[in-house]
Design a protein around this motif. Sequence first.
Motif, short mmCIF file in Angstrom:
data_model
loop_
_atom_site.label_atom_id
_atom_site.label_comp_id
_atom_site.label_asym_id
_atom_site.label_seq_id
_atom_site.Cartn_x
_atom_site.Cartn_y
_atom_site.Cartn_z
N ARG A 29 -25.58 -26.93 34.75
CA ARG A 29 -24.96 -26.01 33.80
C ARG A 29 -24.86 -26.65 32.42
N ARG A 30 -24.55 -27.94 32.37
CA ARG A 30 -24.45 -28.63 31.08
C ARG A 30 -25.79 -28.66 30.36
N VAL A 31 -26.85 -28.91 31.10
CA VAL A 31 -28.18 -28.93 30.48
C VAL A 31 -28.52 -27.55 29.92
N LEU A 32 -28.20 -26.51 30.67
CA LEU A 32 -28.50 -25.15 30.23
C LEU A 32 -27.67 -24.75 29.00
N ASP A 33 -26.41 -25.15 29.00
CA ASP A 33 -25.52 -24.72 27.92
C ASP A 33 -25.62 -25.61 26.68
N ARG A 34 -25.66 -26.92 26.90
CA ARG A 34 -25.62 -27.84 25.77
C ARG A 34 -26.97 -28.42 25.41
N GLY A 35 -27.82 -28.62 26.42
CA GLY A 35 -29.09 -29.28 26.15
C GLY A 35 -30.21 -28.35 25.70
N ALA A 36 -30.19 -27.12 26.19
CA ALA A 36 -31.30 -26.20 25.94
C ALA A 36 -31.61 -25.97 24.46
N PRO A 37 -30.62 -25.75 23.60
CA PRO A 37 -30.95 -25.52 22.19
C PRO A 37 -31.71 -26.68 21.56
N ALA A 38 -31.28 -27.90 21.82
CA ALA A 38 -31.98 -29.07 21.26
C ALA A 38 -33.37 -29.22 21.86
N ILE A 39 -33.50 -28.92 23.14
CA ILE A 39 -34.82 -29.00 23.78
C ILE A 39 -35.78 -28.00 23.16
N ARG A 40 -35.29 -26.79 22.87
CA ARG A 40 -36.15 -25.78 22.25
C ARG A 40 -36.60 -26.23 20.86
N GLU A 41 -35.74 -26.91 20.13
CA GLU A 41 -36.12 -27.42 18.80
C GLU A 41 -37.24 -28.46 18.92
N VAL A 42 -37.11 -29.36 19.88
CA VAL A 42 -38.15 -30.36 20.09
C VAL A 42 -39.45 -29.68 20.50
N ALA A 43 -39.36 -28.71 21.40
CA ALA A 43 -40.56 -28.01 21.86
C ALA A 43 -41.26 -27.30 20.70
N ALA A 44 -40.49 -26.69 19.83
CA ALA A 44 -41.09 -25.99 18.68
C ALA A 44 -41.80 -26.97 17.76
N ALA A 45 -41.19 -28.14 17.53
CA ALA A 45 -41.81 -29.15 16.66
C ALA A 45 -43.11 -29.67 17.27
N VAL A 46 -43.12 -29.87 18.57
CA VAL A 46 -44.33 -30.34 19.25
C VAL A 46 -45.40 -29.26 19.24
N ALA A 47 -45.01 -28.03 19.54
CA ALA A 47 -45.97 -26.92 19.58
C ALA A 47 -46.66 -26.74 18.23
N ALA A 48 -45.93 -26.98 17.16
CA ALA A 48 -46.51 -26.83 15.82
C ALA A 48 -47.64 -27.83 15.58
N ARG A 49 -47.64 -28.93 16.32
CA ARG A 49 -48.70 -29.94 16.17
C ARG A 49 -49.94 -29.59 17.00
N LYS A 50 -49.85 -28.61 17.88
CA LYS A 50 -50.96 -28.12 18.70
C LYS A 50 -51.68 -29.25 19.46
N PRO A 51 -50.98 -29.93 20.35
CA PRO A 51 -51.64 -31.00 21.13
C PRO A 51 -52.75 -30.41 21.99
N ARG A 52 -53.82 -31.19 22.16
CA ARG A 52 -54.97 -30.73 22.94
C ARG A 52 -54.95 -31.26 24.37
N PHE A 53 -54.10 -32.25 24.61
CA PHE A 53 -54.06 -32.93 25.91
C PHE A 53 -52.68 -33.57 26.04
N VAL A 54 -52.23 -33.77 27.28
CA VAL A 54 -50.93 -34.40 27.52
C VAL A 54 -51.11 -35.58 28.46
N LEU A 55 -50.52 -36.72 28.08
CA LEU A 55 -50.43 -37.88 28.95
C LEU A 55 -48.98 -38.08 29.33
N LEU A 56 -48.71 -38.23 30.61
CA LEU A 56 -47.36 -38.41 31.12
C LEU A 56 -47.20 -39.84 31.61
#
Length: 356
Positions: A29-56
């Motif tokens: 619940r904490r991740v959904l309520d408190r973490g999700a907004p910040a995670i969406r911001e990071v995701a938007a910043a990464v998506a704007a860079r249009k990565p072609r491949f992901v290494l984990l």
Amino acid sequence: MSATSPAQESERPGRIMSGEMAEQPAMLRRVLDRGAPAIREVAAAVAARKPRFVLLTARGTSDNAALYAKYLLEIRRGLPCGLASMSTTTAYGAKPDLRDVLVVTVSQSGGSPDLVASTRAAREAGAITLAVTNNRDSPLSAVSEHHIDILAGPEKALPATKTYTASLLSLYLFVEGLAGGDGSAAEVLPERAAEILARGDEVRALAARYRFAERMVITSRGYGYPTAKEAALKLMETSYIPALSYSGADLLHGPLAMVDNISPVIAVVTDGRGGEALQPVLDRLRGRGADLFVVGPEAQVEAASAGFVLPTAGVAEELQPVLEILPLQMLAYEVTIARGQDPDAPRALAKVTETR
């Protein structure tokens, strides 16, 4: 059950791991309520860079969370992914061209030197770097361009439980955020997790079947495969039972020969395409008379030797791994207690593993 004094409670083996498992609904619940907004911001910043491949990049429990992210990224975002071999840079000094590549490093502590070194090298090689940790002040966070805090809170037991499910949910929200999604499908998870964790007596009874097991095989397909690998790790590091994890497809290519009616087989049957793909494997296992333990839908459990019915109604297939691991964490805990060992302090392990 007889009452225990505060002193007895503080000395009970496994009390830390048990307490941290119990925290998971509130943590989700904490991740959904408190973490999700910040995670969406990071995701938007990464998506704007249009990565072609992901290494984990990850080790141990975090490696299983990274494998889950690989399935998410390839299925839901169409991004090809690979699991990094860190020694190619840390031991061999390789210098790959990582321009337009997203490097996601998953680590609970963010302190392992090889993870830090390989992430630093990836950034110098042109990669977009993202650290997913439970410590925003870690060395890994410091060398990464972006960071996601999984908000699991302090985890003191050596076997990781809540940091694993926190990593899964955070990675799901990140992958959904890459396409502008809000991850609202995950809202069902805290309540379902609480339902599962309330069934401790059921798992304790199941654990009695496996107290004297000398070996286990754990299998799944699709989104459930990372769960199989994490369950095997939990059993090995707490109870010391050798537990071998296989994709159902790989199990048929040779390892099936070792399956008999003595060594238990645990099948994680995700309700969806992964479970459908596993069905021929389940049929072969039953044909060999395997002692089959199923975590999954009721119909699959009824057709097995034993099992745990997972409440999957209304839960998307890609979110079920957050729930699937819970009864298997509980099973590892209960088997370990039944064998007279302390799951809080597995031998020869440290909370932060400093590989190089």
